[in-house]
Scaffold this motif. Structure first.
Motif, mmCIF file in Angstrom:
data_model
loop_
_atom_site.group_PDB
_atom_site.id
_atom_site.type_symbol
_atom_site.label_atom_id
_atom_site.label_comp_id
_atom_site.label_asym_id
_atom_site.label_seq_id
_atom_site.Cartn_x
_atom_site.Cartn_y
_atom_site.Cartn_z
ATOM 1 N N PRO A 1 16.605 -8.383 -7.496
ATOM 2 C CA PRO A 1 15.291 -8.391 -8.182
ATOM 3 C C PRO A 1 14.171 -8.830 -7.229
ATOM 4 N N PHE A 2 13.787 -7.934 -6.325
ATOM 5 C CA PHE A 2 12.815 -8.274 -5.290
ATOM 6 C C PHE A 2 11.488 -8.760 -5.860
ATOM 7 N N ILE A 3 10.995 -8.058 -6.882
ATOM 8 C CA ILE A 3 9.699 -8.428 -7.455
ATOM 9 C C ILE A 3 9.809 -8.932 -8.890
ATOM 10 N N GLU A 4 11.023 -8.977 -9.430
ATOM 11 C CA GLU A 4 11.232 -9.445 -10.797
ATOM 12 C C GLU A 4 11.677 -10.901 -10.850
ATOM 13 N N SER A 5 12.077 -11.449 -9.712
ATOM 14 C CA SER A 5 12.579 -12.825 -9.674
ATOM 15 C C SER A 5 11.605 -13.733 -8.921
ATOM 16 N N PRO A 6 11.341 -14.933 -9.462
ATOM 17 C CA PRO A 6 10.467 -15.879 -8.754
ATOM 18 C C PRO A 6 11.005 -16.257 -7.379
ATOM 19 N N LYS A 7 12.298 -16.101 -7.176
ATOM 20 C CA LYS A 7 12.938 -16.476 -5.920
ATOM 21 C C LYS A 7 12.553 -15.525 -4.785
ATOM 22 N N TYR A 8 12.368 -14.236 -5.113
ATOM 23 C CA TYR A 8 12.133 -13.233 -4.075
ATOM 24 C C TYR A 8 10.728 -12.623 -4.103
ATOM 25 N N ALA A 9 9.986 -12.807 -5.178
ATOM 26 C CA ALA A 9 8.735 -12.069 -5.374
ATOM 27 C C ALA A 9 7.715 -12.336 -4.266
ATOM 28 N N VAL B 1 -1.529 -5.847 -7.864
ATOM 29 C CA VAL B 1 -0.963 -4.544 -8.257
ATOM 30 C C VAL B 1 0.543 -4.628 -8.455
ATOM 31 N N ILE B 2 1.248 -5.321 -7.560
ATOM 32 C CA ILE B 2 2.706 -5.316 -7.601
ATOM 33 C C ILE B 2 3.257 -6.244 -8.681
ATOM 34 N N THR B 3 2.756 -7.472 -8.755
ATOM 35 C CA THR B 3 3.334 -8.453 -9.686
ATOM 36 C C THR B 3 2.332 -9.025 -10.685
ATOM 37 N N ASN B 4 1.042 -8.829 -10.430
ATOM 38 C CA ASN B 4 -0.025 -9.408 -11.257
ATOM 39 C C ASN B 4 0.140 -10.926 -11.400
ATOM 40 N N GLY B 5 0.577 -11.543 -10.316
ATOM 41 C CA GLY B 5 0.736 -12.995 -10.317
ATOM 42 C C GLY B 5 2.094 -13.487 -10.754
ATOM 43 N N GLY B 6 2.893 -12.627 -11.349
ATOM 44 C CA GLY B 6 4.204 -13.033 -11.836
ATOM 45 C C GLY B 6 5.286 -12.797 -10.796
ATOM 46 N N PRO B 7 6.537 -12.980 -11.184
ATOM 47 C CA PRO B 7 6.991 -13.558 -12.464
ATOM 48 C C PRO B 7 6.833 -15.082 -12.470
ATOM 49 N N VAL B 8 6.497 -15.603 -13.636
ATOM 50 C CA VAL B 8 6.275 -17.038 -13.854
ATOM 51 C C VAL B 8 5.272 -17.585 -12.839
ATOM 52 N N LYS B 9 4.240 -16.792 -12.558
ATOM 53 C CA LYS B 9 3.156 -17.164 -11.644
ATOM 54 C C LYS B 9 3.656 -17.546 -10.238
ATOM 55 N N SER B 10 4.784 -16.973 -9.829
ATOM 56 C CA SER B 10 5.323 -17.267 -8.500
ATOM 57 C C SER B 10 4.526 -16.580 -7.395
ATOM 58 N N THR B 11 3.713 -15.586 -7.751
ATOM 59 C CA THR B 11 2.856 -14.912 -6.775
ATOM 60 C C THR B 11 1.377 -15.020 -7.170
ATOM 61 N N TYR B 12 1.075 -16.094 -7.890
ATOM 62 C CA TYR B 12 -0.297 -16.283 -8.378
ATOM 63 C C TYR B 12 -1.162 -16.850 -7.250
ATOM 64 N N LEU B 13 -1.603 -15.970 -6.373
ATOM 65 C CA LEU B 13 -2.400 -16.372 -5.225
ATOM 66 C C LEU B 13 -3.779 -16.865 -5.647
ATOM 67 N N TYR B 14 -4.414 -17.601 -4.765
ATOM 68 C CA TYR B 14 -5.713 -18.209 -5.057
ATOM 69 C C TYR B 14 -6.756 -17.159 -5.425
ATOM 70 N N ALA B 15 -6.792 -16.062 -4.686
ATOM 71 C CA ALA B 15 -7.770 -15.010 -4.961
ATOM 72 C C ALA B 15 -7.532 -14.377 -6.326
ATOM 73 N N LEU B 16 -6.284 -14.347 -6.758
ATOM 74 C CA LEU B 16 -5.948 -13.803 -8.074
ATOM 75 C C LEU B 16 -6.469 -14.713 -9.175
ATOM 76 N N GLN C 1 -5.923 -12.858 0.472
ATOM 77 C CA GLN C 1 -5.104 -11.748 0.002
ATOM 78 C C GLN C 1 -5.141 -11.635 -1.525
ATOM 79 N N PHE C 2 -5.307 -10.400 -2.006
ATOM 80 C CA PHE C 2 -5.447 -10.184 -3.446
ATOM 81 C C PHE C 2 -4.707 -8.944 -3.940
ATOM 82 N N THR C 3 -4.946 -7.802 -3.298
ATOM 83 C CA THR C 3 -4.515 -6.511 -3.826
ATOM 84 C C THR C 3 -3.022 -6.432 -4.090
ATOM 85 N N GLY C 4 -2.211 -6.812 -3.100
ATOM 86 C CA GLY C 4 -0.766 -6.697 -3.243
ATOM 87 C C GLY C 4 -0.237 -7.478 -4.429
ATOM 88 N N ALA C 5 -0.639 -8.747 -4.547
ATOM 89 C CA ALA C 5 -0.168 -9.588 -5.648
ATOM 90 C C ALA C 5 -0.668 -9.078 -6.995
#
Length: 297
Positions: free
Chosen positions: A147-155, A232-247, A226-230
């Motif tokens: 789960p590359f982008i579905e798991s907080p461990k790998y996202a 479009v790909i995860t929208n900050g998820g899962p469980v906000k593990s990719t919730y970057l500052y710009a997001l 950085q904003f676009t990747g996070a």
């Protein structure tokens, strides 16, 4: 004296489009955002001055602020070194005398032009989703889907690879730096019995440090924003593990319509980038070398 004044006026006339553009589209929005950072402003109503309330709330009550800041720092520490290592590796490959060198340089540089655009981010999501191309290949080879982008461990690692992929601009800077290193130094090191590893650490890295320093500064600044990747790909998820500052800044400004608070967030981001840049400049005195013996002022 009149000729000098005339030349100065002509010079100002030529540069006036840039000055006007900077004042209208640069300095004015910058000053306005600083003012908004001290207000309660929702776009739909007039801004109300609240002093330091936005900053106090940010540092004392907003849990998302500390979380997104932590995630962003992790992202910077992950993405920037990986991108620079990839850029240096391919720059050293292209520094060899091989056929069609210009063709290969162009091919490696193309991802940097596309960058982390929306279209590339969608492609990345298609590649690394549970039923994507990468997992299909893993399953065919007898493995289990990851789960590359579905798991907080790998996202976070997965979206970091998106930026690493676009190493072209850094590669070109490294390549230019490599071509400036005198070949005689490698020859002298070989005569002294130095192998490739010793040549890399004793010659290549020290003499390439100005290029490394420039790339490190630029890529760190870009990574913090950085904003676009996070998005479009995860929208900050899962469980906000990719919730970057710009997001988070985007959500506050265009999701919650808290333009005043979003302005305060943007100025804190500016301060963080400034601090990171100053720390890099401070540390550079210990590892930055120039062929003429100079250093960073």
């Amino acid at each position: 004296m009149k000729k000098r004044n005339k030349k100065e006026m002509i010079g100002l006339l030529y540069i006036s489009p840039w000055i006007i553009g900077f004042l209208i589209f640069g300095l004015y929005p910058l000053a306005l955002s600083l003012y908004y950072s001290f207000t309660d402003y929702s776009v739909l109503s007039e801004p109300t001055f609240v002093g330091l309330d936005n900053y106090i709330y940010m540092f004392t009550k907003d849990r998302d602020f500390l979380h997104s800041l932590t995630v962003t720092i992790k992202y910077v520490l992950m993405a920037v070194p990986l991108k620079l290592i990839a850029a240096l590796f391919f720059a050293m490959l292209l520094n060899r005398k091989i056929k069609f060198i210009n063709f290969f340089t162009t091919i490696y540089y193309l991802p940097s032009i596309l960058g982390a655009s929306v279209s590339i981010s969608i492609l990345w999501r298609f590649l690394f989703s549970m039923d994507g191309v990468v997992n299909s290949l893993i399953v065919k080879l007898g493995g289990s889907a990851i789960p590359f982008i579905e798991s907080p461990k790998y996202a976070l690692s997965s979206i970091s690879l998106l930026v690493v992929w676009s190493f072209g601009s850094s590669m070109v800077v490294f390549l230019a730096g490599l071509k400036q290193i005198p070949k005689e130094m490698y020859e002298a090191c070989t005569v002294d019995g130095g192998g490739k590893i010793r040549q890399f650490f004793a010659i290549t890295l020290p003499l390439l440090s100005p290029s490394l320093f420039f790339n490190l500064i630029m890529q760190t600044i870009n990574a913090f924003q950085q904003f676009t990747g996070a998005f479009v790909i995860t929208n900050g998820g899962p469980v906000k593990s990719t919730y970057l500052y710009a997001l988070m800044l985007y959500d506050e400004a265009f999701g919650n319509f808290k333009m005043g608070y979003a302005s305060a967030l943007s100025w804190v981001l500016f301060a963080l980038i400034l601090i990171a840049t100053l720390l890099l400049f401070k540390s550079s005195s210990k590892w930055l070398h120039y062929q003429d013996g100079g250093g960073v002022i």
